[in-house]
Write a protein that holds these residues in place. Structure first.
Motif, PDB file in Angstrom:
ATOM      1  N   GLU A   1       0.829  -1.205   0.000  1.00 13.74           N
ATOM      2  CA  GLU A   1       0.000   0.000   0.000  1.00 13.74           C
ATOM      3  C   GLU A   1       0.868   1.261   0.000  1.00 13.74           C
ATOM      4  OE1 GLU A   1      -1.612  -2.711   2.780  1.00 13.74           O
ATOM      5  OE2 GLU A   1      -3.197  -1.239   3.159  1.00 13.74           O
TER       6      GLU A   1
ATOM      7  N   THR B   1       0.670   4.296  -2.562  1.00 15.16           N
ATOM      8  CA  THR B   1       1.191   5.624  -2.252  1.00 15.16           C
ATOM      9  C   THR B   1       2.705   5.545  -2.211  1.00 15.16           C
ATOM     10  OG1 THR B   1      -0.776   5.996  -0.913  1.00 15.16           O
ATOM     11  CG2 THR B   1       1.034   7.546  -0.638  1.00 15.16           C
TER      12      THR B   1
ATOM     13  N   ASN C   1      -0.944   1.390 -12.999  1.00 22.16           N
ATOM     14  CA  ASN C   1      -2.395   1.299 -13.158  1.00 22.16           C
ATOM     15  C   ASN C   1      -2.867  -0.133 -13.403  1.00 22.16           C
ATOM     16  OD1 ASN C   1      -2.739   4.021 -12.718  1.00 22.16           O
ATOM     17  ND2 ASN C   1      -2.581   4.530 -14.903  1.00 22.16           N
TER      18      ASN C   1
ATOM     19  N   LYS D   1      -4.560  -1.523  -7.678  1.00 21.85           N
ATOM     20  CA  LYS D   1      -4.566  -1.191  -6.261  1.00 21.85           C
ATOM     21  C   LYS D   1      -3.882   0.172  -6.111  1.00 21.85           C
ATOM     22  CE  LYS D   1      -3.258  -3.128  -1.778  1.00 21.85           C
ATOM     23  NZ  LYS D   1      -2.650  -4.297  -1.118  1.00 21.85           N
ATOM     24  N   THR D   2      -4.401   0.986  -5.233  1.00 22.52           N
ATOM     25  CA  THR D   2      -3.789   2.287  -5.015  1.00 22.52           C
ATOM     26  C   THR D   2      -2.524   2.129  -4.172  1.00 22.52           C
ATOM     27  OG1 THR D   2      -5.937   3.346  -5.077  1.00 22.52           O
ATOM     28  CG2 THR D   2      -4.147   4.600  -4.084  1.00 22.52           C
TER      29      THR D   2
END
Length: 137
Positions: free
Chosen positions: A61, A93, A86, A90-91
């Motif tokens: 994450e 950071t 992309n 999943k995002t």
């Protein structure tokens, strides 16, 4: 605090820094698992392998990326990672964590959409707590 972040990733060849972050993350219970890559190429190979067998549980994450590393530096990793991120569904950071205080590096990093922020080493316990708490809010 319970484990709210399942997996975080450090891409850095500085063992002293990596061990410091590991100790802070463990002592403060900031995340359940932490993966470490010694350079951008190792990390990129990992993320490209995930694309062939997409398992969201193995996608971090948060990524802490150093800029100066052997084999593949942080800039080259960013160029390649931006092309595939992309597809990971999943995002993630991504933070740059570097010893460079060169304003050119800082501005360049902050101009890249994939980069959330730029931290100058050494990071503090408070920096890490803030980042992990932001991620869960």
């Amino acid at each position: 605090m319970s484990h709210k972040i399942g997996l975080a990733c450090i891409i850095d060849d500085d063992n002293m820094y990596v061990n410091l972050v590991k100790r802070i993350v463990e002592a403060k219970n900031l995340c359940k698992n932490l993966m470490v890559f010694q350079n951008g190429k190792e990390a990129l190979n990992y993320f490209e392998a995930i694309l062939t067998n997409l398992d969201k549980k193995t996608i971090p994450e948060i990524i802490f990326l150093d800029l100066n590393m052997p084999v593949m530096d942080g800039w080259e990793f960013l160029d390649n990672f931006t092309k595939i991120k992309n597809k990971l569904e999943k995002t993630i950071t991504l933070y740059i964590v570097s010893s460079s205080i060169n304003p050119v590096d800082i501005e360049k990093a902050k101009s890249i959409n994939t980069v959330k922020d730029y931290l100058v080493k050494p990071v503090t316990i408070e920096d890490l707590e803030t980042i992990f708490l932001k991620q869960t809010s």
